[in-house]
Design a protein around this motif. Sequence first.
Motif: not given
Length: 382
Positions: A61-72, A223-225
């Motif tokens: 869950a944290l790994r997925e959220r950190l990927h999201l943070a990089q995209r954001a 556009t991203q979600s």
Amino acid sequence: MPPSFLPRLALLCLMVLALPGCASQGSTLGYYWQSVRGHLQIMQAADPIDQWITRTDTTPALRERLHLAQRARAFAVAELGLPDNASYRRYADLKRPAAVWNVVAAPPYALTLHTWCFPVTGCIGYRGYFAEADARAEAAQLAQQGLEVEVYGVPAYSTLGYMNWAGGDPLLSTFIAWPEGEFVRLLFHELAHQVVYAPGDTLFNESFATAVERLGSAQWLATQSTPQARQAFAESSARRNAFRALTRATREKLAAIYKQKQAPAHDSKALTAMKTEAMQSFRSDYAALRAGWLEAPSDRPTAMNAAQLAGYDRWVAHANNASFAAQAAYDELVPAFEALFAREGHQWPRFYDAVRQLAKQPETQRHQSLRALSPPKEPPGA
């Protein structure tokens, strides 16, 4: 400590004592020390996001959220024109519910915040502590002076970009798990403080950052979600807007009551009675609003549960002049900034340039300029 580090530590001491959304200035060495020590601990706990992603003990869950943070973070630069720097490219697990705890205070018959002043950021209507116990001790001292006080946890703060040389402001465990829309809007809000900051003008600074978060998160979600994330954010936004409308109406009612303070016909007992009635009405209206939130709407299979409303419940339970006045800084000028964004053709660079020009004006003039842009308020019952 290497001598070359001393000038930078001096800058850190100045900045962390008056962080936007966090700390203002204190006059004691103890407050200085807790500010510097607390911020250094956060900086030292942060590691690059890529390292967290590859760690074997990082949860999925944290790994997925950190990927999201990089995209954001990349979206913030490419699409919103927000700063491309070291901030929010590292992550820290603080193992506590808030980054800092803010103290706000106001007189019993006014919606004017008590302020603390410091170079760089000017006078600010909140004072932050990295330990909740310290914040509550400060609040107790202010209460003894006859002020109404409130202490609340803050999930993140900005150092205005001054700390990018040391790794920048990190992502924090205090908000990393928020729903996607709420997460990105906070990220955009904090980055906005690095674009424009008017020393001493909390209303201008927070309203600007709130406008950026609203406009930016809408662009991200469109556009991203995913449809699910958009639906969740729409529901939370509807609740937030309804709550803000209720608190705004109560602020206006309280302000009208306090204007009568100088009238001979209204002594403190009469003002207290009117104030008590206004607060009782506020809590009654919130109870009705809350009951509606707990009902399952036709387009959603399940209702909210009480735990999801805990933040609203706490705010209402402790609401006073200080909390109402603090909230106003995040709301009052937002429609004006949104109107300015539209005036500038929905172009982020032009919008930021226009805001920078406003920041150069004297405070009274910039507020007048913004209010001239605000759409007219709808009449009651419209």
